[in-house]
Write a protein that holds these residues in place. Structure first.
Motif, PDB file in Angstrom:
ATOM      1  N   TYR A  53     -72.828   1.907 -41.674  1.00 65.68           N
ATOM      2  CA  TYR A  53     -71.799   2.206 -40.675  1.00 65.68           C
ATOM      3  C   TYR A  53     -72.427   2.352 -39.289  1.00 65.68           C
ATOM      4  O   TYR A  53     -71.907   1.835 -38.300  1.00 65.68           O
ATOM      5  CB  TYR A  53     -71.039   3.479 -41.071  1.00 65.68           C
ATOM      6  N   LYS A  54     -73.554   3.052 -39.216  1.00 65.64           N
ATOM      7  CA  LYS A  54     -74.229   3.241 -37.927  1.00 65.64           C
ATOM      8  C   LYS A  54     -74.599   1.891 -37.319  1.00 65.64           C
ATOM      9  O   LYS A  54     -74.407   1.663 -36.120  1.00 65.64           O
ATOM     10  CB  LYS A  54     -75.491   4.091 -38.107  1.00 65.64           C
ATOM     11  N   ARG A  83     -73.249  -1.093 -37.898  1.00 61.82           N
ATOM     12  CA  ARG A  83     -72.049  -1.838 -37.485  1.00 61.82           C
ATOM     13  C   ARG A  83     -71.480  -1.317 -36.169  1.00 61.82           C
ATOM     14  O   ARG A  83     -71.106  -2.094 -35.287  1.00 61.82           O
ATOM     15  CB  ARG A  83     -70.994  -1.771 -38.583  1.00 61.82           C
ATOM     16  N   VAL A  84     -71.395   0.002 -36.029  1.00 62.58           N
ATOM     17  CA  VAL A  84     -70.835   0.593 -34.809  1.00 62.58           C
ATOM     18  C   VAL A  84     -71.694   0.236 -33.599  1.00 62.58           C
ATOM     19  O   VAL A  84     -71.177  -0.148 -32.550  1.00 62.58           O
ATOM     20  CB  VAL A  84     -70.689   2.127 -34.957  1.00 62.58           C
ATOM     21  N   CYS A  85     -72.987   0.335 -33.738  1.00 66.10           N
ATOM     22  CA  CYS A  85     -73.883   0.014 -32.615  1.00 66.10           C
ATOM     23  C   CYS A  85     -73.808  -1.457 -32.244  1.00 66.10           C
ATOM     24  O   CYS A  85     -73.824  -1.817 -31.067  1.00 66.10           O
ATOM     25  CB  CYS A  85     -75.312   0.420 -32.939  1.00 66.10           C
ATOM     26  N   LEU A 126     -72.493   8.341 -29.893  1.00 63.56           N
ATOM     27  CA  LEU A 126     -71.305   7.657 -29.372  1.00 63.56           C
ATOM     28  C   LEU A 126     -70.646   8.377 -28.212  1.00 63.56           C
ATOM     29  O   LEU A 126     -69.994   7.740 -27.384  1.00 63.56           O
ATOM     30  CB  LEU A 126     -70.286   7.448 -30.493  1.00 63.56           C
TER      31      LEU A 126
END
Length: 114
Positions: A69-70, A72-74, A45
Motif C-alpha cells: 500500500y505504501k 502504491r500511494v507514493c 502524506l
C-alpha cells in the motif's frame, strides 16, 4: 557557483531511532535535500513537503499498513520508491515494477546519489 538540482527525499521508518540515524546520514550527502522523516504513512502524506522526488521505505514487522500500500500511494504521487528489505516482505505481483528493492540503507543512498 552553479546550482545543481537537489533530489528531495523522504524516509519512512517506524523505528524512531533508526529513522533519525537515516535522516542524519542523508543530510550530509551532496545533492540530497531530506524533506521528510516519517514514522508512518499518515505522517508522510500529511507533511507539507510531500511528495518528494524519492521515498525510502523501511518496512518493520507488525506495521498496520502494508509495504504494498505504501508503495502504491507514493507512486500515485509520482515519487520514486526505494524499499529497504533484507527479509523478503511479501510483495504483490504488480508492486515489484513500481519500486526498487535494496538490501541496505547504504545501497539506497548510493542509488539516490547516482
Amino acid at each position: 557557483m552553479s546550482e545543481s538540482r537537489m533530489t528531495t527525499v523522504a524516509v519512512v521508518d517506524a523505528d524512531e531511532e533508526a529513522l533519525a540515524a537515516k535522516v542524519a546520514a542523508l543530510a550530509g550527502a551532496p545533492g540530497i535535500d531530506v524533506r521528510i522523516g516519517a514514522v508512518s504513512l499518515g505522517q508522510l502524506l500529511t507533511h507539507p513537503g510531500f511528495p518528494p522526488d524519492v521515498v525510502v521505505i523501511q518496512q518493520r514487522e507488525g506495521e498496520r499498513v502494508s509495504v504494498n500500500y505504501k508503495i502504491r500511494v507514493c507512486r500515485l504521487a509520482d515519487a520514486r520508491v526505494i524499499v529497504v528489505s533484507d527479509d523478503g516482505h511479501e510483495l504483490a505481483p504488480d508492486v515489484g515494477q513500481l519500486m526498487t528493492p535494496v538490501r541496505s540503507f547504504a545501497q539506497a543512498v548510493a542509488l539516490i546519489a547516482s
